[in-house]
Write an enzyme that holds these catalytic residues in place. Structure first.
Site: not given
Ligand code: FAD
Ligand code: FAD
Lengths: 396, 380
Positions: A126-127, A129, A244, A381-383
């Site tokens: 899945q591409g 992020s 999902e 994310s849970n948020e």
């Molecule tokens: C092990 C793993 C596997 C993954 N696999 C894939 C994959 O196969 N393909 C893919 O496309 N992606 C994948 N992901 C990406 C995943 O979907 C993202 O990590 C996720 O969407 C969160 O984005 P971020 O890590 O950039 O965190 P950020 O969005 O930068 O968030 C950082 C913190 O801010 C909080 N936050 C962000 N926005 C808000 C808001 N509006 N209100 C309150 N709090 C907020 C978040 O909850 C988090 O605590 C994977 C991630 C992990 C960790």
């Protein structure tokens, strides 16, 4: 109100259970129990066993190889799979891109890709992020420019789970840089063997290799690999992410882990008695069990609702499933840490997935705990789930 | 599997909620609370008219033969409106004993008055040293002639002040905490030797400390086997626990709703405080806690029909844990999100908090039941 399974559903459960008991390869089952990762070959072998049985893509429509099961049957199947324990059908193909293709794709795409997803002849990843597009996915920058009958793709994806195994990647790419955020995005299917793609591992906190960065440098993608309409990709992504979330409670998996925790806590001694008999440990364990029981009931409520009102409709209660399900998964890994106490320390430097088979089961306990922090981050994310509850349920 | 209500159940829900909506807003509740009994006899009469008091009894006994789901519907509605009337002590507890173990004569003597609303009941069980242990009983019932003499002190008997009939647990043999030797007795509240000290409870209900001094009752005052009453007590109390879980769900739901409305209307810093994400997320967590509690309340209601006593007790204990934890979080945060107004008598939200807090402490709090579930080997 009747909260029990019907006779037919119970019979179905027995059938599924009996099949898994006999069909799940023993070595892989043991790895799953210990929280170690099966190899690619082990997983593919298992998926093909499932597919041969006709259960490779159980919740797809019958015409594409699905089973026509009810929501309750889908639920039972997933539960039993997690309890076995055995890997669930590879989400990226089966739950993500498959449904997008049969819902929005053209006939040629359906014929070309769907059977190969079911048999895992193609391993999908899945591409979505990107470094600058996590929770705010629509801010993604990877771009695809149309040149004749090709798109030229440039940019970077990240967190791409198991891209190192993948034959194909489905991507959200920006096709109209002038349009507002969500409107200029398209959904492209890209062959991982294309020239200009490079994959770089990201080693996760516990030392494992499950995620990657994927770079696109003038990658040529035939226009026939566009799904649906150009610039409508965001709609398809929303549909995909909706699918999902519902599978994310992982009740069966957590139940299986609770069983394991009890077994281990019955064996490991502390202060001259099994850890299980320590009242403070016991209270923590019981509290998690009760939350899990409650989650199971909540999940059944969602399943029953789907049965009544149709599978496709997203239910805001699924955000409850995600939040609680991930918290409970994390809590189970924490309990196992409590069971082994100081013996969690030795770090296994062998084996690319962080699992040296020469070391005993305790070597995998801390890595699971560390690694499972991910479950409250990915899949929305849970948020973000709380934001969804506020908007969709509480009107805040 | 089906979580939906039947057509009849939906009608029941509509009619209870309809009645409470028209007759039980927060202002009315204050008036009812100031009446001599601490609740409204007129409302109690309406409950009787609508058939709520006869709900769980068989048709042969003059009731409607309804099941545990109907009880859940009613209790949830009572919780939502924060009802003061003694449904739990009268219909669930006393009714439970009579329904499950009353002789034909006992049913004939007591049920008509219970169902038509003319007779009120209370369950005199708690003692100064028993806390949550149903088998810890020092009150004695000694055989005399072909009847019994009851001596002992009961405390926090809900609705004990206005009850006409008391259902009393008393030891017929054995030591203070023996499982054997506990009986259940019907005692008229005006019998010689019964004295009551009444008081309001923290959550606006009424209770009494009741002393029994050489209270003589006839042989037919005993409900069921006077030497082996504990399993019966456990069963009826389990039903009451399940009913309390449902009441708590109603009260939590209303607390959350009230709080969310408040967030939307209260302005500070020039904006509705609902715009602050920290408060939004608190409310979302309250929603999660509510849904988990609702799920377990449903599980408890279903479990109250389990025939296997251990399984039933364990499931209901688990529900009481979840509900106890959820109600504490929702109760406390509802106050917090209201700011100063939340800690006043004037605001409705604090009354929900107080009722929820006392529900947790009725027939075992979250910690008590957590230990029980742990000792039973868990629920998974
Ligand atoms: C092990 C793993 C596997 C993954 N696999 C894939 C994959 O196969 N393909 C893919 O496309 N992606 C994948 N992901 C990406 C995943 O979907 C993202 O990590 C996720 O969407 C969160 O984005 P971020 O890590 O950039 O965190 P950020 O969005 O930068 O968030 C950082 C913190 O801010 C909080 N936050 C962000 N926005 C808000 C808001 N509006 N209100 C309150 N709090 C907020 C978040 O909850 C988090 O605590 C994977 C991630 C992990 C960790
Ligand atoms: C018992 C008691 C005694 C008091 N005594 C005095 C006294 O002697 N003299 C006096 O002058 N005052 C007194 N106060 C008032 C007290 O200072 C206020 O209650 C307090 O400032 C909170 O204001 P509020 O009650 O209007 O709540 P609000 O400001 O309306 O807050 C409601 C909710 O919104 C939250 N909230 C508000 N703004 C934000 C924000 N920007 N971000 C996130 N959350 C926010 C609050 O934390 C709270 O949960 C007293 C209050 C109490 C309860």
């Amino acid at each position: 109100m009747d909260l029990s399974f019907s006779k037919e559903e119970l019979a179905f459960r027995d059938e599924v259970r009996a099949f898994f008991k006999e069909a799940v390869p023993a070595a892989m089952r043991q790895k799953m129990i210990e929280g170690r990762h099966p190899t690619k070959d082990e997983m593919v072998e298992w998926y093909r066993i499932l597919n041969k049985k006709g259960w490779g893509v159980p919740h797809w429509p019958v015409q594409y190889g699905g089973t026509g099961w009810t929501s309750v049957q889908d639920y039972i199947f997933n539960e039993e799979l997690q309890l076995a324990p055995a890997p669930q059908p590879l989400a990226f193909g089966v739950s993500m891109v498959g449904p997008v293709i049969y819902t929005f794709g053209n006939e040629a795409q359906k014929q070309r890709f769907l059977p190969r997803i079911a048999n895992v002849d193609d391993w999908w990843c899945q591409g979505f992020s990107e470094p600058g597009a996590g929770s705010d996915l629509a801010s993604l920058k990877t771009k695809a420019e149309r040149r004749g009958d090709k798109y030229i793709v440039n940019g970077q994806k990240t967190w791409t789970t198991l891209a190192q195994y993948a034959d194909w990647i489905f991507c959200l790419v920006r096709t109209d840089p002038t349009a507002k955020k969500q409107s200029g995005i398209s959904f492209l299917l890209i062959d991982m063997k294309s020239k200009g793609i490079s994959v770089r591992p990201i080693i996760t906190i516990e030392g494992g290799h499950e995620v990657n960065e994927v770079f696109f440098d003038d990658v040529e993608v035939p226009v026939e690999n566009l799904v649906g309409e150009e610039n409508k990709g965001w709609d398809y992504a929303k549909f995909l992410l909706g699918n999902e979330r519902t599978g994310i409670a992982r009740v069966g998996m957590s139940k299986e882990r609770i069983k394991r925790i009890k077994q281990m806590a019955g064996q490991v001694q502390a202060d001259g008695r099994p850890v299980l008999d320590n009242p403070r440990f016991r209270d923590k364990l019981t509290a998690v069990e009760i939350e899990l029981k409650a989650l199971e009931m909540t999940q059944l409520r969602v399943v029953a609702d789907e049965g009544k009102h149709g599978k496709g409709k997203p239910n805001p209660a699924s955000s409850v499933l995600k939040i609680k399900g991930s918290e409970i998964q994390q809590a189970t890994t924490e309990l196992l840490m409590d069971v082994i106490g100081p013996y969690a320390a030795p770090y296994d430097i062998h084996g690319e997935d962080g699992s040296n088979e020469a070391m005993d089961w305790t070597a995998q306990v801390a890595p699971s705990y560390f690694n499972n922090r991910k479950v409250s981050i990915y899949g929305g994310s849970n948020e973000i789930q709380r934001n969804i509850i506020c908007k969709a349920v509480l009107g805040l | 599997m089906d979580f939906d209500l039947s057509e009849e159940q939906r009608l029941l829900k509509d009619s209870v909620e309809g009645l409470l909506k028209s007759a039980y807003d927060f202002e009315s509740r204050k008036k009812y609370g100031a009446e001599p009994d601490g609740f409204s006899r007129a409302i109690w009469g309406k409950f009787a008219e609508q058939g709520l008091l006869g709900l769980p009894f068989s048709e042969a006994d003059g009731g409607f033969g309804a099941g545990s789901v109907e009880t859940m519907i009613v209790m949830e509605a009572l919780g939502r409106a924060l009802v003061l009337e003694p449904y739990l002590p009268t219909v669930i507890l006393a009714g439970g004993f009579l329904r499950r173990a009353g002789s034909a004569e006992q049913k004939a003597a007591y049920l008509p008055g219970l169902i038509d609303g003319s007779k009120l009941f209370a369950f005199a069980q708690l003692e100064k040293s028993s806390r949550y242990d149903l088998g810890d009983v020092t009150t004695t019932a000694k055989p005399q002639g072909d009847g019994w003499v009851i001596d002992g002190d009961k405390t926090v008997v809900l609705n004990g002040d206005s009850a006409d009939v008391l259902i009393v647990t008393a030891r017929t043999k054995g030591g203070q905490r023996d499982r054997d030797g506990i009986g259940v007795f019907l005692v008229p509240a005006d019998a010689n030797g019964v004295s009551r000290k009444a008081y309001p409870t923290q959550d606006g209900l009424r209770a009494a400390d009741i002393s029994f001094n050489g209270v003589v009752v006839a042989a037919d005052a005993a409900i069921g086997d006077p030497a082996q009453g504990l399993p019966l007590i456990e069963r009826v109390v389990d039903e009451a626990r399940a009913a309390l879980c449902a009441e708590a769900v109603g009260a939590m739901e209303e607390s959350l709703k009230t709080t969310v409305e408040y967030l939307k209307t209260r302005t500070q810093f020039g904006v509705p405080i609902a715009s602050f994400q920290v408060l939004q997320h608190r409310a979302a967590d309250m929603f999660v806690a509510l849904e988990q509690a609702r799920s377990m309340a449903m599980f408890a209601i279903m479990a109250s029909d389990f025939e296997d006593a251990k399984e039933r007790a364990n499931a209901i204990a688990a529900a009481k844990v979840q509900v106890g934890r959820s109600l504490k979080f929702i109760g406390e945060q509802s106050i917090q999100l209201h700011g100063g107004i939340g800690v006043t008598m004037e605001a409705k939200i604090g009354h929900y908090f107080k009722r929820l807090t006392m529900i947790d402490r009725t027939f075992g709090d979250a910690d008590y039941h957590l230990a029980r579930v742990g000792e039973a080997g868990g629920v998974i």
